[in-house]
Write a protein that holds these residues in place. Structure first.
Motif, PDB file in Angstrom:
ATOM      1  N   GLU A 133       0.821  -1.204   0.000  1.00  0.00           N
ATOM      2  CA  GLU A 133       0.000   0.000   0.000  1.00  0.00           C
ATOM      3  C   GLU A 133       0.857   1.256   0.000  1.00  0.00           C
ATOM      4  N   PRO A 134       0.396   2.294  -0.699  1.00  0.00           N
ATOM      5  CA  PRO A 134       1.139   3.557  -0.734  1.00  0.00           C
ATOM      6  C   PRO A 134       1.339   4.153   0.658  1.00  0.00           C
ATOM      7  N   GLU A 135       0.417   3.825   1.570  1.00  0.00           N
ATOM      8  CA  GLU A 135       0.552   4.331   2.943  1.00  0.00           C
ATOM      9  C   GLU A 135       1.857   3.845   3.577  1.00  0.00           C
ATOM     10  N   VAL A 136       2.260   2.633   3.204  1.00  0.00           N
ATOM     11  CA  VAL A 136       3.485   2.071   3.773  1.00  0.00           C
ATOM     12  C   VAL A 136       4.714   2.851   3.277  1.00  0.00           C
ATOM     13  N   ASP A 137       4.703   3.201   1.993  1.00  0.00           N
ATOM     14  CA  ASP A 137       5.805   3.997   1.446  1.00  0.00           C
ATOM     15  C   ASP A 137       5.931   5.303   2.230  1.00  0.00           C
ATOM     16  N   ALA A 138       4.758   5.946   2.425  1.00  0.00           N
ATOM     17  CA  ALA A 138       4.755   7.235   3.108  1.00  0.00           C
ATOM     18  C   ALA A 138       5.182   7.082   4.565  1.00  0.00           C
ATOM     19  N   GLU A 139       4.727   5.993   5.185  1.00  0.00           N
ATOM     20  CA  GLU A 139       5.074   5.749   6.588  1.00  0.00           C
ATOM     21  C   GLU A 139       6.586   5.589   6.748  1.00  0.00           C
ATOM     22  N   LEU A 140       7.184   4.866   5.810  1.00  0.00           N
ATOM     23  CA  LEU A 140       8.623   4.636   5.869  1.00  0.00           C
ATOM     24  C   LEU A 140       9.395   5.951   5.698  1.00  0.00           C
ATOM     25  N   MET A 141       8.958   6.758   4.746  1.00  0.00           N
ATOM     26  CA  MET A 141       9.618   8.054   4.554  1.00  0.00           C
ATOM     27  C   MET A 141       9.418   8.954   5.763  1.00  0.00           C
ATOM     28  N   PHE A 263      13.166   7.234  -3.379  1.00  0.00           N
ATOM     29  CA  PHE A 263      13.290   8.492  -2.629  1.00  0.00           C
ATOM     30  C   PHE A 263      14.700   8.673  -2.070  1.00  0.00           C
ATOM     31  N   GLU A 264      15.031   9.926  -1.812  1.00  0.00           N
ATOM     32  CA  GLU A 264      16.332  10.252  -1.212  1.00  0.00           C
ATOM     33  C   GLU A 264      16.159  11.387  -0.212  1.00  0.00           C
ATOM     34  N   PHE A 265      16.902  11.295   0.867  1.00  0.00           N
ATOM     35  CA  PHE A 265      17.037  12.432   1.781  1.00  0.00           C
ATOM     36  C   PHE A 265      18.364  13.095   1.459  1.00  0.00           C
TER      37      PHE A 265
END
Ligand code: ATP
Ligand code: MG
Length: 418
Positions: A133-141, A263-265
């Protein structure tokens, strides 16, 4: 002959270790809040693990791996592949359909050493396996951002979507055609890899390549509906969580296994813009490594050397190592024999206690207490021993009082702990 460390590796001395410990402590604390558990992995793996997962045509596999050719063994150049190997090998999905794991340790890459770039460096690696789920991507970031924020580091988050096996091949073709038309302005690396790994040209740091790809087709305009919906979902969830980000359609990852979210920080405080953490989704990798079919996953790795450099730079002053609670200055053989079990008993009671056995002068020992940043010093000379009374000195206030040696470690520990 003096033997020095090899090029590109570093000793981490004790005045720098404060930063390392702070990073690890904070990481463990934040990961706990998100239910991410630790796993420890070997540094050596079969070479095949990396060629299969990272990809033959990547910089890492082409030229950066430390491999024992005769044994088919490689020192890991990253942690994700090892972690997934362990996930598959131990059937972790059976215990818990979504696994949230982290691992911390050294990785090895043969590249040109420079500031923030070593041959043995350290990563904090996080993986969430089994959720798409996209929510997981966002949660990780969001977790990555929380971690960096709580270390007081200023970084920006950039995101992109790399598409999937459904939409990427068509985009790849378009990009190859575009690059071939501009072949003469590309650097040698990009010329060479146009056909094998064209996406890499998008984030090449060479001026010619940068100019050449400026108007290249955007992967974001070429996503299939599934990838597009997913990426919109990621952005919406980042917005809900209040995580700031920018889209960067030129960002790709140097490993083949990524799809969809990347993604990158980033920070501009380490010279050229540098990534302190990078990651993305790898929905085909678990299956590729022989695990259960269609197991999605996403993760990121943070470079600890770069985090340390940033902390030193953005926080300014070096942090002090914690000092000793008490230094016992013993003068004369008998005093040393009396003091050493006392020091041992203080340590049994949890205090950081120190002494010197070499019977140096009081002045020298007081100096040493100062160097150890001791909170108290207990002075025991021959006379003190005879009278059963040591001199307890508060090193901050300089106040001195008598301490009855008979009272022992319990009483002394109480006084020192204050
Ligand atoms: P770069 O573009 O800087 O080479 P990368 O894409 O190779 O990075 P990853 O494989 O994504 O890096 O590794 C994750 C993180 O590890 C990077 O964001 C960076 O902070 C750190 N890192 C990568 N290579 C090195 C290195 N040689 N020395 C120190 N840290 C590194
Ligand atoms: Mg690299």
């Amino acid at each position: 002959m003096k033997i020095k460390a090899i090029n590109g590796v570093k000793d981490i001395l004790s005045d720098e270790i404060v930063f390392w410990q702070k990073i690890e402590k904070r990481a463990r604390d934040i990961f706990r809040r998100f239910g991410v558990h630790e796993i420890r992995l070997p540094l050596l793996e079969k070479t095949e693990l990396f060629t299969r997962s990272i990809g033959e045509a990547t910089d890492i596999v082409e030229k950066e791996m430390y491999t024992f050719i005769d044994q088919g063994i490689t020192m890991r150049p990253e942690i994700t592949a090892s972690l997934l190997r362990a996930y598959v090998e131990h059937g972790l999905h059976v215990r818990q359909p979504v696994q949230r794991l982290f691992s911390i340790g050294p990785v090895f890459r043969h590249e040109r050493p420079q500031m923030g770039r070593q041959r043995q460096f350290h990563q904090v690696d996080v993986e969430i396996i089994g959720a798409q789920e996209p929510e997981v991507d966002a949660e990780l970031m969001a977790m990555g951002q929380m971690f960096l924020n709580e270390l007081n580091l200023e970084v920006s988050l950039e995101i992109n979507s790399l598409g999937c096996p459904e939409c990427r091949p068509a985009f790849r073709k378009k990009l190859i055609a575009y690059l071939q038309e501009r072949s003469e302005t590309l650097c040698d690396d990009c010329k060479r890899r146009t056909e094998k790994n064209p996406l890499r040209a998008l984030d090449c740091k060479q001026q010619g390549c940068k100019a050449a790809v400026e108007n290249a087709p955007s992967i974001l305009d070429n996503l299939c509906s599934g990838c597009e919906e997913h990426f919109i979902g990621v952005q919406a969830q980042l917005d809900r969580l209040g995580v700031a980000y920018t889209l960067n359609r030129f960002m790709v990852r140097g490993l083949d296994y990524y799809n969809r979210t990347a993604f990158e920080f980033l920070t501009t405080d380490l010279g050229a813009q540098a990534a302190v953490a990078a990651g993305g989704r790898y929905d085909g990798l678990v299956e590729e490594l022989g695990g259960p079919k269609k197991t999605p996953g996403i993760g990121f790795a943070m470079g600890m050397e770069r985090l340390c450099l940033l902390m030193q730079q953005q926080e300014g002053e070096q942090e002090e190592l914690g000092g000793a609670d008490i230094f016992v200055a013993a003068l004369g053989e008998q005093a040393i024999q009396f003091a050493s079990p006392l020091v041992h008993q203080l340590r049994q009671r949890g205090l950081q206690a120190a002494m010197d056995y070499s019977n140096r002068s009081l002045k020298a020992q007081m100096k040493q207490a100062g160097r150890l940043n001791a909170g108290f010093t207990l002075i025991i000379g021959e006379q003190e021993l005879e009278q059963g009374k040591g001199i307890l000195r508060n090193m901050n206030t300089q106040e001195q009082s008598e301490f009855s040696l008979q009272a022992g470690a319990d009483e002394l520990a109480k006084l020192v702990a204050g």
